[in-house]
Design a protein around this motif. Structure first.
Motif, PDB file in Angstrom:
ATOM      1  N   THR A 134       0.828  -1.193   0.000  1.00 27.73           N
ATOM      2  CA  THR A 134       0.000   0.000   0.000  1.00 27.73           C
ATOM      3  C   THR A 134       0.868   1.250   0.000  1.00 27.73           C
ATOM      4  OG1 THR A 134      -1.678  -1.197   1.230  1.00 27.73           O
ATOM      5  CG2 THR A 134      -1.858   1.190   1.202  1.00 27.73           C
ATOM      6  N   ARG A 135       1.916   1.240   0.806  1.00 27.48           N
ATOM      7  CA  ARG A 135       2.804   2.405   0.920  1.00 27.48           C
ATOM      8  C   ARG A 135       4.248   1.943   0.960  1.00 27.48           C
ATOM      9  NH1 ARG A 135       0.270   7.114   4.164  1.00 27.48           N
ATOM     10  NH2 ARG A 135       2.417   7.706   3.944  1.00 27.48           N
ATOM     11  N   LEU A 136       4.789   1.575  -0.143  1.00 28.35           N
ATOM     12  CA  LEU A 136       6.169   1.092  -0.216  1.00 28.35           C
ATOM     13  C   LEU A 136       7.135   2.266  -0.200  1.00 28.35           C
ATOM     14  CD1 LEU A 136       8.059  -1.344  -0.569  1.00 28.35           C
ATOM     15  CD2 LEU A 136       7.815  -1.042  -3.035  1.00 28.35           C
ATOM     16  N   ARG A 137       8.118   2.202   0.672  1.00 24.02           N
ATOM     17  CA  ARG A 137       9.146   3.240   0.788  1.00 24.02           C
ATOM     18  C   ARG A 137      10.502   2.559   0.973  1.00 24.02           C
ATOM     19  NH1 ARG A 137       5.198   5.767  -0.327  1.00 24.02           N
ATOM     20  NH2 ARG A 137       4.187   7.425   0.795  1.00 24.02           N
ATOM     21  N   ARG A 138      11.564   3.298   0.613  1.00 22.85           N
ATOM     22  CA  ARG A 138      12.911   2.798   0.911  1.00 22.85           C
ATOM     23  C   ARG A 138      13.094   2.813   2.415  1.00 22.85           C
ATOM     24  NH1 ARG A 138      16.003   1.343  -3.164  1.00 22.85           N
ATOM     25  NH2 ARG A 138      15.634   2.451  -5.107  1.00 22.85           N
ATOM     26  N   ARG A 139      13.763   1.804   2.888  1.00 20.98           N
ATOM     27  CA  ARG A 139      14.070   1.745   4.323  1.00 20.98           C
ATOM     28  C   ARG A 139      15.198   2.727   4.606  1.00 20.98           C
ATOM     29  NH1 ARG A 139      13.663  -4.315   3.405  1.00 20.98           N
ATOM     30  NH2 ARG A 139      11.516  -4.720   3.966  1.00 20.98           N
ATOM     31  N   SER A 140      15.055   3.510   5.651  1.00 25.85           N
ATOM     32  CA  SER A 140      16.106   4.473   5.975  1.00 25.85           C
ATOM     33  C   SER A 140      17.358   3.739   6.432  1.00 25.85           C
ATOM     34  CB  SER A 140      15.636   5.448   7.052  1.00 25.85           C
ATOM     35  OG  SER A 140      15.287   4.746   8.211  1.00 25.85           O
ATOM     36  N   GLY A 141      18.491   4.253   5.972  1.00 25.30           N
ATOM     37  CA  GLY A 141      19.765   3.658   6.359  1.00 25.30           C
ATOM     38  C   GLY A 141      20.137   2.442   5.544  1.00 25.30           C
ATOM     39  N   VAL A 142      19.312   2.054   4.559  1.00 27.51           N
ATOM     40  CA  VAL A 142      19.616   0.888   3.739  1.00 27.51           C
ATOM     41  C   VAL A 142      19.968   1.371   2.350  1.00 27.51           C
ATOM     42  CG1 VAL A 142      18.699  -1.229   2.761  1.00 27.51           C
ATOM     43  CG2 VAL A 142      18.031  -0.546   5.060  1.00 27.51           C
ATOM     44  N   ALA A 143      21.129   0.969   1.876  1.00 28.65           N
ATOM     45  CA  ALA A 143      21.541   1.357   0.530  1.00 28.65           C
ATOM     46  C   ALA A 143      20.679   0.655  -0.500  1.00 28.65           C
ATOM     47  CB  ALA A 143      23.003   0.987   0.323  1.00 28.65           C
ATOM     48  N   PRO A 144      20.436   1.282  -1.656  1.00 26.41           N
ATOM     49  CA  PRO A 144      19.598   0.677  -2.694  1.00 26.41           C
ATOM     50  C   PRO A 144      20.203  -0.577  -3.252  1.00 26.41           C
ATOM     51  CG  PRO A 144      20.404   2.850  -3.400  1.00 26.41           C
ATOM     52  CD  PRO A 144      20.930   2.585  -2.034  1.00 26.41           C
TER      53      PRO A 144
END
Length: 144
Positions: A134-144
């Motif tokens: 529903t709301r996918l976001r990059r995890r903070s502190g995790v490199a792509p």
């Protein structure tokens, strides 16, 4: 190689990255259908279907085979994903490109999984296995 349930951690990580990358790079509702082969968030080859471009099944298979060939040396563990707008419900493009993809894989005698990727999630067009957010976001502190 179809994706079957339960999905592996690797499938989850790779296809989640593909969804995030598509969501961050494609304008909402205006991205053309694209077949991508390689590594999401990494080096990959891409064919973008231009609006109005007439493709028959043989040409789709040739495009898929070319992408397979171009990525063979770079990515021994490569993935394929078809990006498009809309929901994850089965779409004509999913069926047409999936058939072309697996025909090209059979000709090359390789198994490379394919997923349909939208802004909301991913799905294997052959098995229906996938994941939606529903709301996918990059995890903070995790490199792509």
């Amino acid at each position: 190689m179809p994706v079957i349930a339960p999905i592996t951690r690797t499938h989850h990580v790779v296809f989640r990255a593909a969804v995030l990358s598509f969501k961050e790079s494609a304008p909402r509702g205006r991205a053309p259908v694209s077949l991508r082969v390689g590594v999401p968030d990494g080096a990959h080859e891409c064919h973008v279907v231009q609006p109005g471009q007439a493709l028959d099944q043989a040409l789709r298979t040739d495009i898929a085979a070319a992408l397979l060939q171009r990525t063979a040396a770079q990515h021994p563990h490569r993935w394929a994903w078809l990006t498009r707008v809309g929901t994850l419900a089965l779409h004509d493009a999913d069926v047409l490109w999936s058939a072309a993809w697996y025909a090209a894989c059979a000709e090359a005698d390789v198994e490379v999984p394919l997923a349909v990727v939208t802004r909301a999630g991913w799905r294997d067009p052959r098995t229906g296995v996938g994941r939606e957010w529903t709301r996918l976001r990059r995890r903070s502190g995790v490199a792509p």
